[in-house]
Write an enzyme that holds these catalytic residues in place. Sequence first.
Site, PDB file in Angstrom:
ATOM      1  CG  ASP A  14     -19.565 -10.968  67.699  1.00 35.72           C
ATOM      2  OD1 ASP A  14     -20.169 -11.128  68.773  1.00 35.72           O
ATOM      3  OD2 ASP A  14     -18.816 -11.811  67.192  1.00 35.72           O
ATOM      4  NE  ARG A  95     -12.373 -10.461  55.740  1.00 34.36           N
ATOM      5  CZ  ARG A  95     -13.616 -10.819  55.984  1.00 34.36           C
ATOM      6  NH1 ARG A  95     -14.625 -10.035  55.620  1.00 34.36           N
ATOM      7  NH2 ARG A  95     -13.887 -11.958  56.576  1.00 34.36           N
ATOM      8  CG  ASP A 124     -10.663 -12.010  57.988  1.00 36.27           C
ATOM      9  OD1 ASP A 124     -10.094 -12.030  56.872  1.00 36.27           O
ATOM     10  OD2 ASP A 124     -11.549 -12.818  58.313  1.00 36.27           O
ATOM     11  CB  SER A 175     -16.392 -18.478  62.759  1.00 38.08           C
ATOM     12  OG  SER A 175     -15.931 -17.369  62.017  1.00 38.08           O
TER      13      SER A 175
HETATM   14  N1  ARG Z   1      -8.796 -18.600  57.130  1.00 41.65           N
HETATM   15  C1  ARG Z   1      -9.373 -17.858  56.040  1.00 41.65           C
HETATM   16  C2  ARG Z   1      -8.575 -16.641  55.772  1.00 41.65           C
HETATM   17  O1  ARG Z   1      -7.874 -16.173  56.631  1.00 41.65           O
HETATM   18  C3  ARG Z   1     -10.828 -17.578  56.246  1.00 41.65           C
HETATM   19  C4  ARG Z   1     -11.189 -16.592  57.289  1.00 41.65           C
HETATM   20  C5  ARG Z   1     -12.655 -16.545  57.429  1.00 41.65           C
HETATM   21  N2  ARG Z   1     -13.120 -15.610  58.399  1.00 41.65           N
HETATM   22  C6  ARG Z   1     -14.084 -15.926  59.253  1.00 41.65           C
HETATM   23  N3  ARG Z   1     -14.478 -14.997  60.056  1.00 41.65           N
HETATM   24  N4  ARG Z   1     -14.635 -17.105  59.315  1.00 41.65           N
HETATM   25  O2  ARG Z   1      -8.639 -16.109  54.694  1.00 41.65           O
END
Ligand code: ARG
Length: 413
Positions: A14, A95, A124, A175
């Site tokens: 991506d 992040r 995210d 993912s």
């Molecule tokens: N649900 C978790 C969070 O919001 C993990 C997110 C993981 N991101 C991903 N692209 N798989 O912190």
Amino acid sequence: MTERVVLAYSGGLDTSVGIGWIAEATGAEVIAVAVDVGQGGEDLEAIRRRALDCGAVEAYVADARDEFADEYCMPALKANGMYMGRYPLVSALSRPVIVKHLVRAARQFGATTVAHGCTGKGNDQVRFEVGITSLGPDLKCLAPIRDLALTRDKAIDYATTHDLPISTTKANPFSIDQNVWGRAIETGFLEDIWNGPTKDVYTYTDSPEFPPVADELVLRFERGVPVAIDGVAVTPLQAIQEMNRRAGAQGVGRIDMVEDRLVGIKSREVYEAPGAMALIAAHQELENVTVEREQARYKRLVEVRWSELVYDGQWFSPLKGSLDAFIEDTQRYVSGEVRLELHGGRATVNGRRSESALYDFNLATYDTGDSFDQSAARGFIELFGLSSKLAAARDEKFGNAPDLGTQGGIAGV
Ligand code: ARG
């Protein structure tokens, strides 16, 4: 002058396609920035070269592993940070450190926009964009997948027609986001929340089902931070890595939950965070020995709010900063040692000692040597219960005395 966009680059399909996609859609030059937060996997120099091959005008990789451990994981440990009481904030913690490097790069290369590869359904995107505007209020945000409609099919198409050096066939159904604090696995068959996770979901942990012999270790903390394992000095990064290895071998820290996302969706999430969960268990117990009761009770409330703020992308917010100051203050005496047994999916504390303990053997003992004044308890309880006693007498006067039920039976049955 040509506009410049800094892109948070992972090396995957991506964001690789995103480079050309952004350039074509906006006419801007793209600078790819990859941040090493201990995700492991591919060689970072290979990722850097791929970004250039995909059309980035500049590409660099920032080694943020120690920074991430020191300034993000350690505050989370001091806060015993777990969203909904279970998720140790793995992705949410990474992040803000990535954002810091993106904004720094934007300044360095004179970019006006920062881009990321998140979709419109997750947390995210919020963490990136709230973070970016907190550190660079003048910067614009761009999400090619969300804003420029770069779907996975289109990405595969684009990569093939432009002959990009990226595998488009890799059929990973999940993912995945991972760093040294843990690993998050979503999508695929896990979206049916009745399905149990299969073995191939996990890589940081071995199955706890047939564990090796129990592994016992002594963790030394100073002011809430691990500084030695079995007497050998460690940095925070080394402590997390070593605990990942040892707790991971015992299958510690697997989490399977349905979680409340900030965007309102409930989603199935599987995590593995062996080091983080073992360290939090040890840290919590050392706090039990060293933090004064009222401070400890209040801290538990603060921990919940702190975790929600971090989950919700408020890492750089004023309230989060204020709570950090409180949490830091509570750690003044959180120094000492915890003996931890790792076995069959569990991290169990079975010993603790501290030079700054509030635990007093002579006060606690039921044996000889008792220094506790038993006679003081009576008057204490009399006054402690006085307001309830007054209220009960009033209830009786107004005919509202509690129903004690019938003899030998259970009230209301
Ligand atoms: N649900 C978790 C969070 O919001 C993990 C997110 C993981 N991101 C991903 N692209 N798989 O912190």
